[in-house]
Design an enzyme around this catalytic site. Structure first.
Site, PDB file in Angstrom:
ATOM      1  N   HIS A  75     -68.833  -7.371 -23.075  1.00  0.00           N
ATOM      2  CA  HIS A  75     -69.498  -8.539 -22.526  1.00  0.00           C
ATOM      3  C   HIS A  75     -69.314  -9.327 -21.629  1.00  0.00           C
ATOM      4  CE1 HIS A  75     -70.777  -7.849 -26.834  1.00  0.00           C
ATOM      5  NE2 HIS A  75     -71.875  -8.483 -26.465  1.00  0.00           N
ATOM      6  N   LYS A  99     -68.589 -15.072 -22.432  1.00  0.00           N
ATOM      7  CA  LYS A  99     -68.578 -15.072 -24.074  1.00  0.00           C
ATOM      8  C   LYS A  99     -67.327 -15.560 -24.843  1.00  0.00           C
ATOM      9  CE  LYS A  99     -69.903 -11.972 -27.824  1.00  0.00           C
ATOM     10  NZ  LYS A  99     -70.771 -12.847 -28.396  1.00  0.00           N
TER      11      LYS A  99
HETATM   12  N1  NDP Z   1     -77.813 -11.969 -32.414  1.00  0.00           N
HETATM   13  C1  NDP Z   1     -77.900 -11.606 -31.055  1.00  0.00           C
HETATM   14  O1  NDP Z   1     -78.896 -10.598 -30.916  1.00  0.00           O
HETATM   15  C2  NDP Z   1     -77.328 -12.407 -30.098  1.00  0.00           C
HETATM   16  C3  NDP Z   1     -76.517 -13.373 -30.240  1.00  0.00           C
HETATM   17  N2  NDP Z   1     -75.901 -14.212 -29.240  1.00  0.00           N
HETATM   18  C4  NDP Z   1     -75.242 -14.971 -29.532  1.00  0.00           C
HETATM   19  O2  NDP Z   1     -75.984 -16.383 -29.156  1.00  0.00           O
HETATM   20  C5  NDP Z   1     -75.069 -17.348 -29.126  1.00  0.00           C
HETATM   21  C6  NDP Z   1     -75.545 -17.966 -27.699  1.00  0.00           C
HETATM   22  O3  NDP Z   1     -75.213 -17.308 -26.643  1.00  0.00           O
HETATM   23  P1  NDP Z   1     -75.420 -17.679 -25.101  1.00  0.00           P
HETATM   24  O4  NDP Z   1     -77.093 -18.052 -25.015  1.00  0.00           O
HETATM   25  O5  NDP Z   1     -75.120 -16.525 -24.253  1.00  0.00           O
HETATM   26  O6  NDP Z   1     -74.595 -18.957 -24.963  1.00  0.00           O
HETATM   27  P2  NDP Z   1     -74.829 -20.337 -24.159  1.00  0.00           P
HETATM   28  O7  NDP Z   1     -73.557 -21.129 -24.142  1.00  0.00           O
HETATM   29  O8  NDP Z   1     -75.590 -19.911 -22.794  1.00  0.00           O
HETATM   30  O9  NDP Z   1     -76.030 -20.997 -24.865  1.00  0.00           O
HETATM   31  C7  NDP Z   1     -75.677 -21.836 -25.968  1.00  0.00           C
HETATM   32  C8  NDP Z   1     -76.406 -23.063 -26.097  1.00  0.00           C
HETATM   33  O10 NDP Z   1     -76.605 -23.937 -27.218  1.00  0.00           O
HETATM   34  C9  NDP Z   1     -76.449 -25.134 -26.916  1.00  0.00           C
HETATM   35  N3  NDP Z   1     -75.860 -25.952 -27.896  1.00  0.00           N
HETATM   36  C10 NDP Z   1     -74.499 -25.916 -28.294  1.00  0.00           C
HETATM   37  N4  NDP Z   1     -74.429 -26.889 -29.537  1.00  0.00           N
HETATM   38  C11 NDP Z   1     -75.681 -27.506 -29.603  1.00  0.00           C
HETATM   39  C12 NDP Z   1     -76.041 -28.373 -30.567  1.00  0.00           C
HETATM   40  N5  NDP Z   1     -75.397 -28.876 -31.524  1.00  0.00           N
HETATM   41  N6  NDP Z   1     -77.430 -28.846 -30.308  1.00  0.00           N
HETATM   42  C13 NDP Z   1     -78.240 -28.217 -29.473  1.00  0.00           C
HETATM   43  N7  NDP Z   1     -77.824 -27.102 -28.693  1.00  0.00           N
HETATM   44  C14 NDP Z   1     -76.547 -26.793 -28.843  1.00  0.00           C
HETATM   45  C15 NDP Z   1     -75.522 -25.379 -25.777  1.00  0.00           C
HETATM   46  O11 NDP Z   1     -75.363 -26.505 -25.077  1.00  0.00           O
HETATM   47  P3  NDP Z   1     -74.000 -26.733 -24.151  1.00  0.00           P
HETATM   48  O12 NDP Z   1     -73.875 -25.769 -23.252  1.00  0.00           O
HETATM   49  O13 NDP Z   1     -74.123 -28.192 -23.835  1.00  0.00           O
HETATM   50  O14 NDP Z   1     -72.812 -26.630 -25.230  1.00  0.00           O
HETATM   51  C16 NDP Z   1     -76.150 -24.007 -24.980  1.00  0.00           C
HETATM   52  O15 NDP Z   1     -77.269 -24.492 -24.164  1.00  0.00           O
HETATM   53  C17 NDP Z   1     -73.588 -16.643 -29.181  1.00  0.00           C
HETATM   54  O16 NDP Z   1     -73.077 -16.901 -30.209  1.00  0.00           O
HETATM   55  C18 NDP Z   1     -73.981 -15.475 -28.718  1.00  0.00           C
HETATM   56  O17 NDP Z   1     -72.947 -14.752 -29.346  1.00  0.00           O
HETATM   57  C19 NDP Z   1     -76.420 -13.771 -27.827  1.00  0.00           C
HETATM   58  C20 NDP Z   1     -77.178 -12.981 -27.515  1.00  0.00           C
HETATM   59  C21 NDP Z   1     -77.785 -11.907 -28.556  1.00  0.00           C
HETATM   60  O1  LIG Z   2     -72.596 -13.322 -26.437  1.00  0.00           O
HETATM   61  C1  LIG Z   2     -73.538 -12.513 -26.104  1.00  0.00           C
HETATM   62  O2  LIG Z   2     -73.937 -12.328 -24.956  1.00  0.00           O
HETATM   63  C2  LIG Z   2     -73.974 -11.476 -27.299  1.00  0.00           C
HETATM   64  N1  LIG Z   2     -73.730 -11.677 -28.273  1.00  0.00           N
HETATM   65  C3  LIG Z   2     -74.054 -10.943 -29.419  1.00  0.00           C
HETATM   66  C4  LIG Z   2     -72.724 -10.557 -30.148  1.00  0.00           C
HETATM   67  O3  LIG Z   2     -71.811 -11.112 -30.251  1.00  0.00           O
HETATM   68  O4  LIG Z   2     -72.526  -9.104 -30.402  1.00  0.00           O
HETATM   69  C5  LIG Z   2     -74.981  -9.769 -29.114  1.00  0.00           C
HETATM   70  C6  LIG Z   2     -75.042  -9.302 -27.749  1.00  0.00           C
HETATM   71  O5  LIG Z   2     -74.193  -8.361 -27.689  1.00  0.00           O
HETATM   72  C7  LIG Z   2     -74.806 -10.196 -26.764  1.00  0.00           C
END
Ligand code: NDP
Ligand SMILES: O=C(O)C1=N[C@H](C(=O)O)C[C@H](O)C1
Length: 267
Positions: free
Chosen positions: A155, A159
């Site tokens: 990744h 991450k």
């Molecule tokens: N299941 C799936 O298919 C996938 C899962 N993911 C997962 O999703 C999660 C997020 O990934 P990603 O988008 O890359 O991460 P980012 O850090 O880009 O986004 C997370 C967002 O959540 C915000 N946030 C954190 N705490 C709060 C709160 N209490 N209230 C409101 N907003 C909050 C953060 O704000 P701030 O920056 O201010 O902390 C940030 O804007 C990870 O756990 C990742 O592994 C990602 C892709 C696919």
């Molecule tokens: O953090 C990410 O970007 C992603 N998180 C998920 C994971 O932990 O597997 C899904 C995807 O691979 C992207």
């Protein structure tokens, strides 16, 4: 269906806002970020690069959830546990993509699922969930004494959790195929003089770097042959579209904790 995106300013938050805009059955009714975030007060559409949508990013989830039918949550474990409580209170569907949750976090999410439908998955894409079904089948067919299973993932450099939620989901599928518990049979990292590989274990290897959206392989290695099953995510829209699909599926469904394989009929 009226959907709220929490973590609206994040990488996935922005992809979710775009995916809702492309759906004929969903509409963005709210967007939430943490208190003090630079995104508060901005138009969610502007934030996601699709032009004004008239939805202003708020730091008051309770108020926003009260006017919605579902919430899409790709944030952090602590935030997700908090949002699970609010979604349960509002009786709205909660789609959780957040990874890196502890056993204690998962217990709290399960408790919230007594009051509303929750879909939680380490990966919301169709491809990875099909891959999980194939991995389960392969692990069931190949004897653990003869085939070693290793899960590899790479990744982007931002991450924060490892192994990825997807790697754990795939490891779980392999463990299910072998009818064993993943926690009791996994090797999460290796370093130094580890000794020879223990038969029956499921190993994990983690790479981080650059802008890689998400790459996963499951290798089943035997004497003289290897089977490699894999998935490469090229764009975050695959996760976002899956999350919208999960919310539409969960709407009006009875309370409980569901997986993406339930949503896709691959369970
Ligand atoms: N299941 C799936 O298919 C996938 C899962 N993911 C997962 O999703 C999660 C997020 O990934 P990603 O988008 O890359 O991460 P980012 O850090 O880009 O986004 C997370 C967002 O959540 C915000 N946030 C954190 N705490 C709060 C709160 N209490 N209230 C409101 N907003 C909050 C953060 O704000 P701030 O920056 O201010 O902390 C940030 O804007 C990870 O756990 C990742 O592994 C990602 C892709 C696919
Ligand atoms: O953090 C990410 O970007 C992603 N998180 C998920 C994971 O932990 O597997 C899904 C995807 O691979 C992207």
């Amino acid at each position: 269906m009226r959907l709220v995106v929490v973590g609206a300013g994040g990488r996935m938050g922005q992809a979710l806002i775009r995916a809702i805009g492309e759906s004929a059955e969903a509409v963005l009714s709210g967007a939430v970020e943490r208190q003090g975030s630079a995104a508060i007060g901005r138009d969610a559409g502007e934030l996601a690069g699709v032009g004004s949508l008239g939805v202003i990013v708020s730091d008051d989830p309770l108020l926003v959830f009260a006017q919605a039918d579902g919430v899409l949550d790709f944030t952090s474990p602590a935030a997700t546990v908090e949002f699970a409580g609010y979604a349960a209170q509002a009786h709205i569907a909660h789609v959780i993509g957040t990874t890196g949750c502890s056993a204690d976090d998962d217990a709290k999410i399960l408790a919230a699922a007594r009051h509303t439908a929750i879909v939680k998955s380490g990966n919301m894409s169709l491809g990875v969930n099909l891959l999980a079904a194939l991995v389960e089948q392969a692990a069931r067919a190949l004897p653990a004494a003869d085939f070693d299973i290793e899960v590899l993932e790479m990744h982007h450099r931002h991450k924060v959790d490892a192994p990825s939620g997807t790697a754990l989901l795939l490891g779980d599928a392999a463990a299910k195929g072998r009818a064993v518990d993943l926690n009791e049979n996994s090797v999460r990292s290796r370093d130094g003089h580890t000794g020879a590989r223990e038969a029956g274990t499921i190993g994990f290897a983690t790479l981080r770097g650059g802008s890689v959206v998400g790459e996963h392989s499951v290798i089943l290695a035997g004497a003289g042959e290897r089977i490699a099953l894999g998935h490469m995510a090229e764009d975050r829209s695959i996760f976002a579209r899956g999350a919208v699909r999960a919310a539409l599926w969960a709407r009006g469904r009875k309370s409980g904790l569901y997986s993406m394989r339930d949503v896709l009929g691959l369970a």
